[in-house]
Design a protein around this motif. Structure first.
Motif, PDB file in Angstrom:
ATOM      1  N   ALA A  10       0.873  -1.194   0.000  1.00  0.00           N
ATOM      2  CA  ALA A  10       0.000   0.000   0.000  1.00  0.00           C
ATOM      3  C   ALA A  10       0.892   1.221   0.000  1.00  0.00           C
ATOM      4  N   GLY A  11       0.779   2.071  -1.031  1.00  0.00           N
ATOM      5  CA  GLY A  11       1.532   3.328  -1.077  1.00  0.00           C
ATOM      6  C   GLY A  11       2.631   3.328  -2.116  1.00  0.00           C
ATOM      7  N   ALA A  12       2.492   4.216  -3.102  1.00  0.00           N
ATOM      8  CA  ALA A  12       3.545   4.367  -4.127  1.00  0.00           C
ATOM      9  C   ALA A  12       4.347   5.630  -3.845  1.00  0.00           C
ATOM     10  N   GLY A  13       4.842   5.742  -2.602  1.00  0.00           N
ATOM     11  CA  GLY A  13       5.747   6.838  -2.236  1.00  0.00           C
ATOM     12  C   GLY A  13       7.179   6.333  -2.364  1.00  0.00           C
ATOM     13  N   ILE A  14       8.090   7.007  -1.691  1.00  0.00           N
ATOM     14  CA  ILE A  14       9.511   6.668  -1.808  1.00  0.00           C
ATOM     15  C   ILE A  14       9.755   5.240  -1.289  1.00  0.00           C
ATOM     16  N   ALA A  15       9.201   4.924  -0.116  1.00  0.00           N
ATOM     17  CA  ALA A  15       9.457   3.605   0.477  1.00  0.00           C
ATOM     18  C   ALA A  15       8.778   2.497  -0.334  1.00  0.00           C
ATOM     19  N   GLY A  16       7.512   2.712  -0.705  1.00  0.00           N
ATOM     20  CA  GLY A  16       6.752   1.682  -1.425  1.00  0.00           C
ATOM     21  C   GLY A  16       7.356   1.359  -2.783  1.00  0.00           C
ATOM     22  N   LEU A  34      -0.699  -0.490  -4.449  1.00  0.00           N
ATOM     23  CA  LEU A  34      -1.980   0.220  -4.388  1.00  0.00           C
ATOM     24  C   LEU A  34      -1.726   1.658  -3.953  1.00  0.00           C
ATOM     25  N   GLU A  35      -2.094   2.619  -4.789  1.00  0.00           N
ATOM     26  CA  GLU A  35      -1.853   4.037  -4.466  1.00  0.00           C
ATOM     27  C   GLU A  35      -3.176   4.786  -4.454  1.00  0.00           C
ATOM     28  N   LYS A  36      -3.387   5.516  -3.373  1.00  0.00           N
ATOM     29  CA  LYS A  36      -4.689   6.196  -3.243  1.00  0.00           C
ATOM     30  C   LYS A  36      -4.806   7.397  -4.189  1.00  0.00           C
ATOM     31  N   ASN A  37      -3.698   8.062  -4.489  1.00  0.00           N
ATOM     32  CA  ASN A  37      -3.763   9.191  -5.430  1.00  0.00           C
ATOM     33  C   ASN A  37      -3.970   8.689  -6.844  1.00  0.00           C
ATOM     34  N   GLU A  38      -4.440   9.624  -7.722  1.00  0.00           N
ATOM     35  CA  GLU A  38      -4.719   9.179  -9.086  1.00  0.00           C
ATOM     36  C   GLU A  38      -3.476   9.145  -9.959  1.00  0.00           C
ATOM     37  N   LEU A  47      14.852  17.321  -0.784  1.00  0.00           N
ATOM     38  CA  LEU A  47      15.273  16.268   0.157  1.00  0.00           C
ATOM     39  C   LEU A  47      16.792  16.173   0.097  1.00  0.00           C
ATOM     40  N   GLN A  48      17.411  15.971   1.252  1.00  0.00           N
ATOM     41  CA  GLN A  48      18.839  15.658   1.252  1.00  0.00           C
ATOM     42  C   GLN A  48      18.951  14.142   1.239  1.00  0.00           C
ATOM     43  N   LEU A  49      19.834  13.629   0.412  1.00  0.00           N
ATOM     44  CA  LEU A  49      20.026  12.170   0.348  1.00  0.00           C
ATOM     45  C   LEU A  49      21.436  11.850   0.816  1.00  0.00           C
ATOM     46  N   HIS A 108      15.008  17.290  -5.688  1.00  0.00           N
ATOM     47  CA  HIS A 108      13.593  17.596  -5.479  1.00  0.00           C
ATOM     48  C   HIS A 108      12.872  16.261  -5.251  1.00  0.00           C
ATOM     49  N   ARG A 109      11.963  16.228  -4.279  1.00  0.00           N
ATOM     50  CA  ARG A 109      11.268  14.975  -3.954  1.00  0.00           C
ATOM     51  C   ARG A 109      10.609  14.373  -5.195  1.00  0.00           C
ATOM     52  N   ALA A 110       9.990  15.230  -6.014  1.00  0.00           N
ATOM     53  CA  ALA A 110       9.289  14.734  -7.205  1.00  0.00           C
ATOM     54  C   ALA A 110      10.276  14.047  -8.164  1.00  0.00           C
ATOM     55  N   GLY A 294       8.961   2.557   6.156  1.00  0.00           N
ATOM     56  CA  GLY A 294       8.972   4.007   5.923  1.00  0.00           C
ATOM     57  C   GLY A 294       8.218   4.766   6.997  1.00  0.00           C
ATOM     58  N   ASP A 295       7.654   5.915   6.609  1.00  0.00           N
ATOM     59  CA  ASP A 295       6.944   6.772   7.570  1.00  0.00           C
ATOM     60  C   ASP A 295       5.779   6.043   8.233  1.00  0.00           C
ATOM     61  N   ALA A 296       5.202   5.066   7.569  1.00  0.00           N
ATOM     62  CA  ALA A 296       4.103   4.303   8.175  1.00  0.00           C
ATOM     63  C   ALA A 296       4.572   3.677   9.491  1.00  0.00           C
ATOM     64  N   GLN A 304      17.578  15.545  10.967  1.00  0.00           N
ATOM     65  CA  GLN A 304      18.814  14.888  10.539  1.00  0.00           C
ATOM     66  C   GLN A 304      18.713  14.541   9.051  1.00  0.00           C
ATOM     67  N   ALA A 305      17.603  14.966   8.414  1.00  0.00           N
ATOM     68  CA  ALA A 305      17.382  14.739   6.972  1.00  0.00           C
ATOM     69  C   ALA A 305      17.539  13.258   6.611  1.00  0.00           C
ATOM     70  N   GLN A 306      16.842  12.391   7.363  1.00  0.00           N
ATOM     71  CA  GLN A 306      17.028  10.949   7.178  1.00  0.00           C
ATOM     72  C   GLN A 306      15.721  10.162   7.074  1.00  0.00           C
ATOM     73  N   GLY A 307      14.558  10.842   7.084  1.00  0.00           N
ATOM     74  CA  GLY A 307      13.285  10.104   7.066  1.00  0.00           C
ATOM     75  C   GLY A 307      13.137   9.231   5.835  1.00  0.00           C
ATOM     76  N   ALA A 308      13.322   9.834   4.671  1.00  0.00           N
ATOM     77  CA  ALA A 308      13.185   9.072   3.423  1.00  0.00           C
ATOM     78  C   ALA A 308      14.283   8.011   3.339  1.00  0.00           C
ATOM     79  N   ALA A 309      15.481   8.391   3.782  1.00  0.00           N
ATOM     80  CA  ALA A 309      16.614   7.454   3.741  1.00  0.00           C
ATOM     81  C   ALA A 309      16.302   6.192   4.555  1.00  0.00           C
ATOM     82  N   MET A 310      15.641   6.379   5.716  1.00  0.00           N
ATOM     83  CA  MET A 310      15.307   5.202   6.538  1.00  0.00           C
ATOM     84  C   MET A 310      14.287   4.312   5.827  1.00  0.00           C
TER      85      MET A 310
HETATM   86  C1  FAD Z   1       9.911  19.374   5.818  1.00  0.00           C
HETATM   87  C2  FAD Z   1      10.457  17.990   5.597  1.00  0.00           C
HETATM   88  C3  FAD Z   1      11.753  17.825   5.157  1.00  0.00           C
HETATM   89  C4  FAD Z   1      12.272  16.536   4.963  1.00  0.00           C
HETATM   90  N1  FAD Z   1      13.568  16.402   4.566  1.00  0.00           N
HETATM   91  C5  FAD Z   1      14.083  15.171   4.392  1.00  0.00           C
HETATM   92  C6  FAD Z   1      15.419  15.011   3.925  1.00  0.00           C
HETATM   93  O1  FAD Z   1      16.119  15.981   3.673  1.00  0.00           O
HETATM   94  N2  FAD Z   1      15.894  13.741   3.768  1.00  0.00           N
HETATM   95  C7  FAD Z   1      15.137  12.625   4.035  1.00  0.00           C
HETATM   96  O2  FAD Z   1      15.643  11.493   3.878  1.00  0.00           O
HETATM   97  N3  FAD Z   1      13.866  12.761   4.475  1.00  0.00           N
HETATM   98  C8  FAD Z   1      13.319  13.987   4.650  1.00  0.00           C
HETATM   99  N4  FAD Z   1      12.031  14.133   5.057  1.00  0.00           N
HETATM  100  C9  FAD Z   1      11.224  12.918   5.338  1.00  0.00           C
HETATM  101  C10 FAD Z   1      10.632  12.319   4.083  1.00  0.00           C
HETATM  102  O3  FAD Z   1       9.919  13.285   3.323  1.00  0.00           O
HETATM  103  C11 FAD Z   1       9.708  11.162   4.445  1.00  0.00           C
HETATM  104  O4  FAD Z   1      10.310  10.357   5.419  1.00  0.00           O
HETATM  105  C12 FAD Z   1       9.398  10.302   3.225  1.00  0.00           C
HETATM  106  O5  FAD Z   1       8.787  11.055   2.207  1.00  0.00           O
HETATM  107  C13 FAD Z   1       8.484   9.142   3.627  1.00  0.00           C
HETATM  108  O6  FAD Z   1       8.299   8.308   2.524  1.00  0.00           O
HETATM  109  P1  FAD Z   1       7.190   7.160   2.567  1.00  0.00           P
HETATM  110  O7  FAD Z   1       7.221   6.527   1.220  1.00  0.00           O
HETATM  111  O8  FAD Z   1       7.362   6.341   3.781  1.00  0.00           O
HETATM  112  O9  FAD Z   1       5.819   7.937   2.780  1.00  0.00           O
HETATM  113  P2  FAD Z   1       5.098   8.961   1.802  1.00  0.00           P
HETATM  114  O10 FAD Z   1       6.073   9.734   0.999  1.00  0.00           O
HETATM  115  O11 FAD Z   1       4.136   9.715   2.640  1.00  0.00           O
HETATM  116  O12 FAD Z   1       4.301   8.017   0.798  1.00  0.00           O
HETATM  117  C14 FAD Z   1       3.149   7.315   1.201  1.00  0.00           C
HETATM  118  C15 FAD Z   1       2.333   6.980  -0.044  1.00  0.00           C
HETATM  119  O13 FAD Z   1       1.222   6.181   0.354  1.00  0.00           O
HETATM  120  C16 FAD Z   1       0.031   6.685  -0.236  1.00  0.00           C
HETATM  121  N5  FAD Z   1      -1.098   6.318   0.627  1.00  0.00           N
HETATM  122  C17 FAD Z   1      -1.448   6.847   1.823  1.00  0.00           C
HETATM  123  N6  FAD Z   1      -2.538   6.218   2.315  1.00  0.00           N
HETATM  124  C18 FAD Z   1      -2.890   5.258   1.411  1.00  0.00           C
HETATM  125  C19 FAD Z   1      -3.915   4.294   1.343  1.00  0.00           C
HETATM  126  N7  FAD Z   1      -4.824   4.182   2.306  1.00  0.00           N
HETATM  127  N8  FAD Z   1      -3.968   3.491   0.256  1.00  0.00           N
HETATM  128  C20 FAD Z   1      -3.068   3.573  -0.739  1.00  0.00           C
HETATM  129  N9  FAD Z   1      -2.047   4.498  -0.737  1.00  0.00           N
HETATM  130  C21 FAD Z   1      -1.963   5.316   0.330  1.00  0.00           C
HETATM  131  C22 FAD Z   1       0.278   8.196  -0.324  1.00  0.00           C
HETATM  132  O14 FAD Z   1      -0.561   8.815  -1.277  1.00  0.00           O
HETATM  133  C23 FAD Z   1       1.761   8.236  -0.721  1.00  0.00           C
HETATM  134  O15 FAD Z   1       1.938   8.134  -2.108  1.00  0.00           O
HETATM  135  C24 FAD Z   1      11.468  15.404   5.230  1.00  0.00           C
HETATM  136  C25 FAD Z   1      10.149  15.564   5.656  1.00  0.00           C
HETATM  137  C26 FAD Z   1       9.644  16.841   5.832  1.00  0.00           C
HETATM  138  C27 FAD Z   1       8.216  16.982   6.284  1.00  0.00           C
END
Ligand code: FAD
Length: 393
Positions: A10-16, A34-38, A47-49, A108-110, A294-296, A304-310
């Motif tokens: 569930a989730g097509a973000g960085i971790a998924g 499975l991604e909730k966004n279209e 983001l810092q990597l 850039h995150r995108a 990931g963030d879940a 520490q700019a490490q959330g996405a990295a973790m």
């Molecule tokens: C201000 C700020 C600065 C940051 N700087 C850094 C940095 O420099 N370096 C770094 O490593 N990290 C940084 N981070 C942290 C980083 O952005 C996050 O840790 C990272 O984006 C998390 O990725 P993820 O894939 O776990 O979650 P997300 O990026 O949140 O992806 C989750 C995905 O799941 C989808 N989703 C949610 N609910 C559902 C559902 N019910 N069904 C299906 N899909 C669903 C969402 O639409 C999304 O696409 C920063 C965060 C912030 C807020």
């Protein structure tokens, strides 16, 4: 055996997306995301990597593409409030690459998500479904059945070897399926903007990242040259009501303007987006054959700019376990053992940075002297445990 395994994420973000690629690389039969966004999320900012993130992404063959869309700052200028000259410039660039074998970059995150998604599209056995309204799971103990529905009316039911929630800080996998906690507001707000790069050439050094400290806030700025922008984030403390609701519209502290560098940045910024920062703390990252990455599992303060990295490290650690372990349950158990202590240490380091970066006088005087005395290479020793880490070991 492992080549017969089907996974659902569930989730097509960085971790998924990273997990989908890593599972495909290790020989999964099919991966359904499975991604909730279209569509793939294009919002966000810089983001810092760190080298640890690069090492993991390199293992998926992404480095050549990342190089084209990221920038390697030569160092980090650390400024005490209102000071013209940095206290120190921590070395990055070629020195970091030589030390860790991979770069320290900003992106850039995108562009990171797009890099991952392009690779996903090239991988035949990964299917991404967008506009997913809802998913339901039965049989959490073994081979879960997942039914999902999309906005366009499409419905499907699949049976998988494991289900992984990579659905971010507000994860329903964590709260609903694993009965885990809701995320909590951290007390901090991030203010983000992008400014045209040429407008800042006399304000900050555009070869470097700038870290600016003040009493009760800090700011980070770094260039994203391939987008002709500078990413700016200011982090402040803000009283909030329960959840994410802001009691009243927050505003940037007036004191920020008394620093000429920050005042110029405020003047040039066309709009600020504010972002209440939430954190997730739970020791339960799996139940049966359902797990979190990931963030879940562990959304943290970004100091520490490490959330996405973790999240990236989680993905490349979990994938081979899910393929090679006899059951998904033992894979998740081993994954938790490998990951939790490290992630918790990063969470603590990030929170502690918040306290250090936001110090007021007289404590800030002692901090500034210490930083000067530590010199421009100290971070490699202090943070080597973060950057030198190889999740594939
Ligand atoms: C201000 C700020 C600065 C940051 N700087 C850094 C940095 O420099 N370096 C770094 O490593 N990290 C940084 N981070 C942290 C980083 O952005 C996050 O840790 C990272 O984006 C998390 O990725 P993820 O894939 O776990 O979650 P997300 O990026 O949140 O992806 C989750 C995905 O799941 C989808 N989703 C949610 N609910 C559902 C559902 N019910 N069904 C299906 N899909 C669903 C969402 O639409 C999304 O696409 C920063 C965060 C912030 C807020």
């Amino acid at each position: 055996m492992s080549h017969e395994r089907i996974f659902c994420i569930a989730g097509a973000g960085i971790a998924g997306l990273t997990l989908a690629l890593a599972l495909a690389q290790h020989g999964a039969k099919k991966i359904i995301v499975l991604e909730k966004n279209e569509k793939i999320q294009e919002f966000g900012a810089g983001l810092q990597l760190g080298p640890n993130a690069h090492r993991a992404l390199d293992s998926l063959g992404l480095e050549p593409t990342l190089k084209k869309v990221s920038f390697e700052p030569e160092g980090v200028d650390i400024f005490a409030f209102k000071q013209k000259k940095p206290l120190t410039t921590l070395k990055l660039g070629a020195t970091a690459k030589e030390k860790f074998g991979v770069p320290y970059s900003v992106i850039h995150r995108a562009d990171l998500v797009e890099t991952l998604y392009k690779q996903v599209k090239k991988t035949k056995n990964i299917e991404v479904y967008f506009g997913v309204l809802d998913f339901e799971l039965t049989n959490q103990e073994l081979n879960p059945s997942i039914s999902f529905k999309c906005k366009d009316g499409f419905e499907k039911k699949i049976t998988a070897h494991a289900f992984i929630g990579a659905d971010g800080v507000c994860s329903v996998t964590r709260t609903t399926i694993l009965d885990g906690p809701q995320s909590k507001y951290s007390g901090y707000v991030a203010w983000r903007t992008l400014i045209d790069i040429d407008k800042l050439k006399d304000v900050i050094d555009l070869n470097n990242t700038s870290l600016m400290w003040g009493a009760g806030f800090h700011a980070v700025a770094y260039p994203l040259p391939h987008r002709n922008k500078v990413n700016i984030a200011i982090f402040t403390k803000e009283t909030m009501s329960v959840g994410f609701g802001i009691r009243q519209e927050p505003s940037l502290p007036a004191s920020i303007k008394s620093c000429s560098r920050l005042s110029k940045i405020l003047e040039l910024a066309q709009e600020w987006k504010h972002w209440p920062l939430a954190a997730v703390s739970t020791p339960i990252w799996h139940k049966g054959v359902v797990g979190l990455i990931g963030d879940a599992a562990h959304a943290m303060l970004p100091f520490q700019a490490q959330g996405a990295a973790m999240g990236i490290e989680d993905a490349v650690t979990l994938a081979p376990l899910l393929i090679n372990e006899k059951t998904a349950v033992t894979a998740f158990e081993k994954y938790e053992k490998k990951r939790q202590a490290r992630v918790n240490k990063v969470v603590k380091t990030s929170a502690n940075n918040g306290k250090i970066f936001h110090m007021s006088a007289p404590l800030s005087y002692a901090r500034d002297i210490t930083v000067k005395l530590q010199g421009n290479m100290n971070h490699f020793t202090r943070l080597g445990w973060i950057y030198d880490f190889n999740p594939l070991d």
